[in-house]
Write a protein that holds these residues in place. Structure first.
Motif, PDB file in Angstrom:
ATOM      1  N   PHE A 107       0.797  -1.212   0.105  1.00 39.53           N
ATOM      2  CA  PHE A 107       0.139  -0.096  -0.027  1.00 39.53           C
ATOM      3  C   PHE A 107       0.970   1.204  -0.018  1.00 39.53           C
ATOM      4  CE2 PHE A 107      -2.433  -3.387   1.989  1.00 39.53           C
ATOM      5  CZ  PHE A 107      -3.523  -3.291   1.475  1.00 39.53           C
ATOM      6  N   THR A 108       1.833   1.377   0.747  1.00 40.19           N
ATOM      7  CA  THR A 108       2.461   2.410   0.958  1.00 40.19           C
ATOM      8  C   THR A 108       3.510   2.837   0.133  1.00 40.19           C
ATOM      9  OG1 THR A 108       4.256   1.244   2.253  1.00 40.19           O
ATOM     10  CG2 THR A 108       2.547   2.238   3.598  1.00 40.19           C
ATOM     11  N   HIS A 109       3.855   2.068  -0.852  1.00 42.14           N
ATOM     12  CA  HIS A 109       4.946   2.229  -1.825  1.00 42.14           C
ATOM     13  C   HIS A 109       4.213   3.101  -2.942  1.00 42.14           C
ATOM     14  CE1 HIS A 109       3.788   0.106  -5.698  1.00 42.14           C
ATOM     15  NE2 HIS A 109       3.407  -0.901  -4.791  1.00 42.14           N
ATOM     16  N   HIS A 110       3.086   3.335  -3.069  1.00 43.02           N
ATOM     17  CA  HIS A 110       2.267   4.079  -4.011  1.00 43.02           C
ATOM     18  C   HIS A 110       2.470   5.562  -3.602  1.00 43.02           C
ATOM     19  CE1 HIS A 110      -0.035   1.454  -6.355  1.00 43.02           C
ATOM     20  NE2 HIS A 110       0.108   0.411  -5.544  1.00 43.02           N
ATOM     21  N   TYR A 111       2.825   5.918  -2.333  1.00 45.90           N
ATOM     22  CA  TYR A 111       2.787   7.220  -1.527  1.00 45.90           C
ATOM     23  C   TYR A 111       4.069   7.691  -1.248  1.00 45.90           C
ATOM     24  CZ  TYR A 111      -2.229   5.906  -1.472  1.00 45.90           C
ATOM     25  OH  TYR A 111      -3.437   5.616  -1.759  1.00 45.90           O
ATOM     26  N   GLY A 112       5.201   6.535  -1.060  1.00 47.95           N
ATOM     27  CA  GLY A 112       6.166   6.755  -0.474  1.00 47.95           C
ATOM     28  C   GLY A 112       7.420   5.790  -1.011  1.00 47.95           C
ATOM     29  N   PRO A 113       8.551   5.772  -0.418  1.00 48.18           N
ATOM     30  CA  PRO A 113       9.556   4.778  -1.009  1.00 48.18           C
ATOM     31  C   PRO A 113       9.222   3.173  -0.828  1.00 48.18           C
ATOM     32  CG  PRO A 113      10.138   5.694   1.277  1.00 48.18           C
ATOM     33  CD  PRO A 113       9.075   6.394   0.858  1.00 48.18           C
ATOM     34  N   ASP A 114       9.608   2.567  -1.792  1.00 49.27           N
ATOM     35  CA  ASP A 114       9.338   1.147  -2.092  1.00 49.27           C
ATOM     36  C   ASP A 114      10.408   0.519  -1.253  1.00 49.27           C
ATOM     37  OD1 ASP A 114       8.771  -1.474  -2.553  1.00 49.27           O
ATOM     38  OD2 ASP A 114       8.539  -1.277  -4.671  1.00 49.27           O
ATOM     39  N   ILE A 115      10.263  -0.407  -0.042  1.00 47.44           N
ATOM     40  CA  ILE A 115      11.067  -0.804   0.749  1.00 47.44           C
ATOM     41  C   ILE A 115      11.176  -2.473   0.323  1.00 47.44           C
ATOM     42  CG2 ILE A 115      10.765   1.063   2.510  1.00 47.44           C
ATOM     43  CD1 ILE A 115       9.506  -1.444   3.991  1.00 47.44           C
ATOM     44  N   ARG A 116      10.685  -2.855  -0.619  1.00 48.71           N
ATOM     45  CA  ARG A 116      10.901  -4.189  -0.894  1.00 48.71           C
ATOM     46  C   ARG A 116      12.219  -4.820  -1.122  1.00 48.71           C
ATOM     47  NH1 ARG A 116       7.581  -5.464  -6.024  1.00 48.71           N
ATOM     48  NH2 ARG A 116       6.397  -3.819  -5.305  1.00 48.71           N
ATOM     49  N   ILE A 117      13.294  -4.018  -1.514  1.00 47.39           N
ATOM     50  CA  ILE A 117      14.596  -4.500  -1.466  1.00 47.39           C
ATOM     51  C   ILE A 117      15.007  -4.779  -0.022  1.00 47.39           C
ATOM     52  CG2 ILE A 117      17.158  -3.891  -2.033  1.00 47.39           C
ATOM     53  CD1 ILE A 117      15.049  -4.694  -4.418  1.00 47.39           C
ATOM     54  N   GLY A 118      14.835  -3.937   0.985  1.00 44.82           N
ATOM     55  CA  GLY A 118      15.098  -4.104   2.345  1.00 44.82           C
ATOM     56  C   GLY A 118      14.454  -5.462   2.942  1.00 44.82           C
ATOM     57  N   LEU A 119      13.009  -5.434   2.536  1.00 37.46           N
ATOM     58  CA  LEU A 119      12.422  -6.652   2.817  1.00 37.46           C
ATOM     59  C   LEU A 119      13.092  -7.897   2.322  1.00 37.46           C
ATOM     60  CD1 LEU A 119       8.697  -5.244   1.996  1.00 37.46           C
ATOM     61  CD2 LEU A 119       9.856  -5.695   4.367  1.00 37.46           C
ATOM     62  N   PHE A 120      13.474  -7.901   1.076  1.00 37.49           N
ATOM     63  CA  PHE A 120      14.220  -9.333   0.775  1.00 37.49           C
ATOM     64  C   PHE A 120      15.479  -9.294   1.408  1.00 37.49           C
ATOM     65  CE2 PHE A 120      12.544  -8.004  -3.563  1.00 37.49           C
ATOM     66  CZ  PHE A 120      11.276  -8.548  -3.243  1.00 37.49           C
ATOM     67  N   ALA A 121      16.223  -8.360   1.860  1.00 36.24           N
ATOM     68  CA  ALA A 121      17.254  -8.841   2.673  1.00 36.24           C
ATOM     69  C   ALA A 121      17.128  -8.919   4.061  1.00 36.24           C
ATOM     70  CB  ALA A 121      17.977  -7.303   2.763  1.00 36.24           C
ATOM     71  N   ALA A 122      15.894  -8.476   4.540  1.00 33.67           N
ATOM     72  CA  ALA A 122      15.678  -8.742   5.729  1.00 33.67           C
ATOM     73  C   ALA A 122      15.010 -10.492   6.028  1.00 33.67           C
ATOM     74  CB  ALA A 122      14.256  -8.028   6.587  1.00 33.67           C
ATOM     75  N   SER A 123      14.372 -10.952   4.862  1.00 28.18           N
ATOM     76  CA  SER A 123      14.122 -12.128   4.956  1.00 28.18           C
ATOM     77  C   SER A 123      15.438 -13.079   4.557  1.00 28.18           C
ATOM     78  CB  SER A 123      12.983 -12.466   3.822  1.00 28.18           C
ATOM     79  OG  SER A 123      13.721 -12.469   2.420  1.00 28.18           O
ATOM     80  N   ALA A 124      16.182 -12.608   4.021  1.00 29.47           N
ATOM     81  CA  ALA A 124      17.464 -13.359   3.827  1.00 29.47           C
ATOM     82  C   ALA A 124      18.294 -13.568   5.192  1.00 29.47           C
ATOM     83  CB  ALA A 124      18.254 -13.029   2.775  1.00 29.47           C
ATOM     84  N   ALA A 125      18.289 -12.418   5.697  1.00 33.72           N
ATOM     85  CA  ALA A 125      18.917 -12.365   6.976  1.00 33.72           C
ATOM     86  C   ALA A 125      18.202 -13.487   8.333  1.00 33.72           C
ATOM     87  CB  ALA A 125      19.102 -11.070   7.662  1.00 33.72           C
TER      88      ALA A 125
END
Length: 288
Positions: free
Chosen positions: A171-189
């Protein structure tokens, strides 16, 4: 099947591997029952529903039929005890959060549902929520069928935080930064050192959990290609003719599958293998 296949499987190591691989495939297919039936209905109605409707033999719009058929499948799974009530409750939650996201995304033009129907919310046919439920149903059923156990599983609360952030980002990436790269990194961690132990036949096997997540996301993406080919929904880029869904959608399905997986952990608590069943330190190199 096991009565006649077991003696054959025990004749040689190659036969044993073939027997185990067949059981693995059969259990996967059985776990995909809900999703497989829904996909078959989507393709089948695409091929035959227009002709039925034009001839006066289809009293319902295709989307409405899919809603009722999905509901009937869910009821049958519960009545036949192929799905537990607590699993169904969690799957229903994923259905709701998926439908909410569908309403939001279609309002922002991310994709469209081009056909008419009465059973809709803000233009979104209710069968779309069942497509998310199919993912939850698969995860819950394969967990039981393969007796999932885990080595080095992260703290449960961290996985819930990740899942909630992943959902909010849709939802929020339509109005602000898309943090999916950080989410992928967090899932890998979080899951990078986690192994899932599963039992296709008699001997426990294991693989990196992240590899399992990736494979599930890949098969969901392939199913989505079939669904868009059958005209169940369409992306703006498919407006002038069908083509394969962008591989970039794999990341979105990975995050949605992760949300479904974490929801299922509410009823299937991740547990370690029994002491002595498998070593606590997996060997390198994947499935064993």
């Amino acid at each position: 099947m096991d009565a006649w296949a077991r003696p054959w499987a025990e004749r040689s190591r190659l036969n044993g591997w073939a027997h185990e691989f067949l059981l693995f495939g059969l259990k996967q297919a059985w776990a995909c029952l809900f999703g497989g039936l829904m996909l078959a209905l989507i393709v089948g109605t695409h091929l035959w529903w227009p002709a039925l409707f034009k001839s006066g033999g289809a009293p319902l719009a295709r989307y409405d039929f899919l809603v009722l058929a999905a509901l009937a499948i869910q009821i049958a799974l519960l009545a036949l005890r192929l799905e537990r009530w607590d699993e169904a409750a969690v799957i229903a939650v994923f259905h709701v959060v998926g439908t909410v996201m569908e309403v939001f995304k279609t309002a922002h033009g991310s994709w469209i549902y081009p056909e008419p129907g009465l059973l809709k919310i803000a233009g979104v046919p209710l069968f779309s929520g069942f497509m998310y439920a199919c993912i939850g149903s698969y995860i819950a059923r394969i967990w039981r069928l393969m007796d999932f156990r885990f080595v080095r599983y992260p703290p449960i609360w961290t996985t819930w935080v990740l899942a909630v952030l992943a959902y909010l980002n849709f939802f929020t990436h339509h109005y602000g930064p898309d943090i999916r790269i950080g989410l992928f990194a967090a899932s890998a961690a979080l899951f990078g050192r986690t192994w899932v132990v599963f039992t296709p036949d008699r001997r426990p096997r294991r693989m990196p959990l992240l590899l399992g997540f990736g494979l599930v996301a890949l098969f969901i993406w392939l199913a989505e290609n079939l669904g868009t080919l059958a005209g169940a929904w369409a992306y703006p880029s498919q407006r002038h003719g069908w083509h394969m869904v962008s591989p970039g959608k794999l990341g979105a399905w990975y995050l949605l599958m992760l949300l479904s997986y974490v929801l299922v952990t509410a009823v299937h608590r991740p547990a370690p293998p029994p002491v002595g069943e498998v070593s606590a330190q997996p060997t390198e190199g994947g499935v064993r």
